[in-house]
Design an enzyme around this catalytic site. Structure first.
Site: not given
Ligand code: DDH
Length: 308
Positions: A44, A48, A172, A188
């Protein structure tokens, strides 16, 4: 001088990166943290750092590692990512030659592979030079409470298409939502430290059974709780926590252009892995302009006339 460090102005070589990758591998196992792995939050962090990119204005992107500073790091969308940065700090101390921008993105590629995912092509050479003119405004990262139009608005800005949006969303399969970070709650899939196509399978498998709930903080998400398992007696540890989907995840099912890709990835993990590796690599390269050595060129280094 650092041992085995790249020459000034050169990107690190594969050989120089090997010990860095080994150090990242060695820190992934974190028994006290979340589900036992630093991997998901590292993925993540890289996403980001790169996902702020805007192709129209050529701003944002992974170069510069701007999240170290309040302007970007303090974006509420980045809440919790300080844990990922802290996991990597000892690696940065051990190998000062690697830029933060390279380390964050490299760590994600290493984590994806270690969690059973594909090998993500990755190229070093990012710098930690923050160009004030390119610092992205807040609000460029997606909001999980929204739907398909929002996903297109956010990801088209980076230069991705519908298929790529769905493939990226397969991340996810990893990690979880934290009430004290995003406000959403839960994971998830059942095994959130292993990359697979389970996320897509579950979206489809429980279609019609995902139940919309409103959390105490007012946010809405979708949950599936297997009643037989959830209510069960016995060991606290064996009780099913239930699984969740964000509204944005659910929009992949309901949108007619996204849905066929959900079905394809659910049916074919190899296809998902191939597409995910390609699109994650593309994400990590957004906005980078490289010289002949592979080193990322910042505008300050561009010689007069270069751009004309
Ligand atoms: Fe995500 N994501 N993400 N995400 N994401 C969250 C956690 C993780 C959205 C929202 C959230 C991608 C796209 C989207 C990962 C990878 C990727 C969380 C929770 C939210 C909310 C955060 C928290 O509370 O800690 C949304 C909305 C989108 C979208 O619109 C498509 C993408 C593209 C990726 C990527 O890596 C390519 C990962 C890994 C996590 C888990 C993090 C953790 O600490 O565990």
């Amino acid at each position: 001088p650092q041992q085995n460090a790249p020459a000034p102005g050169a990107a690190p070589t594969a050989e120089q990166l090997e010990p860095v990758k080994a150090a990242v591998r060695a820190l992934l196992h974190q028994p006290e943290y979340d589900d036992g792995s630093a991997g998901p939050v590292l993925v993540r962090l890289a996403w980001h750092s790169a996902g702020t990119y805007c192709k129209e204005t050529n701003t944002g992107g992974s170069n510069g590692a701007g999240m170290r500073y309040e302007k970007e790091g303090g974006d509420p969308a980045n809440a919790g990512l300080q844990h990922a940065r802290a996991f990597l700090e000892p690696v940065k101390s051990q190998f000062p030659f690697i830029s933060y921008a390279d380390l964050w993105t490299l760590a994600a590629a290493v984590a994806v592979a270690e969690m059973g995912g594909p090998s993500v092509p990755w190229q070093g050479g990012r710098t930690d030079y923050v160009d004030d003119a390119k610092v992205p405004p807040r609000g460029r990262l997606p909001d999980g409470a929204q739907g398909a139009d929002h996903l297109r608005f956010i990801f088209y800005r980076m230069g991705f298409n519908d298929q790529e949006i769905v493939a990226l969303s397969g991340a996810h399969n990893l990690g979880r939502c934290h009430g004290d970070r995003s406000g959403f709650e839960g994971k998830w899939v059942n095994n959130p430290t292993r990359l697979s196509n389970q996320y897509f399978k579950l979206l489809l498998k429980f279609e019609g059974k995902w139940r919309k709930t409103t959390l105490a903080n007012g946010l809405q998400q979708f949950v599936y709780v297997d009643e037989d398992l959830a209510g069960g007696e016995g060991d606290e540890d064996e009780k099913e926590e239930g699984l969740m989907m964000l509204p944005t995840d659910m929009s992949l099912l309901s949108d007619p252009q996204f849905r066929p890709w959900v079905e394809k990835y659910a049916a074919d993990q190899d296809l998902f892995f191939r597409d995910f590796a390609a699109v994650f690599a593309k994400l990590l390269e957004l906005g980078l302009k490289r010289d002949s050595q592979g080193r990322v060129v910042n505008d300050e280094n561009v010689e007069d006339g270069y751009r004309s």
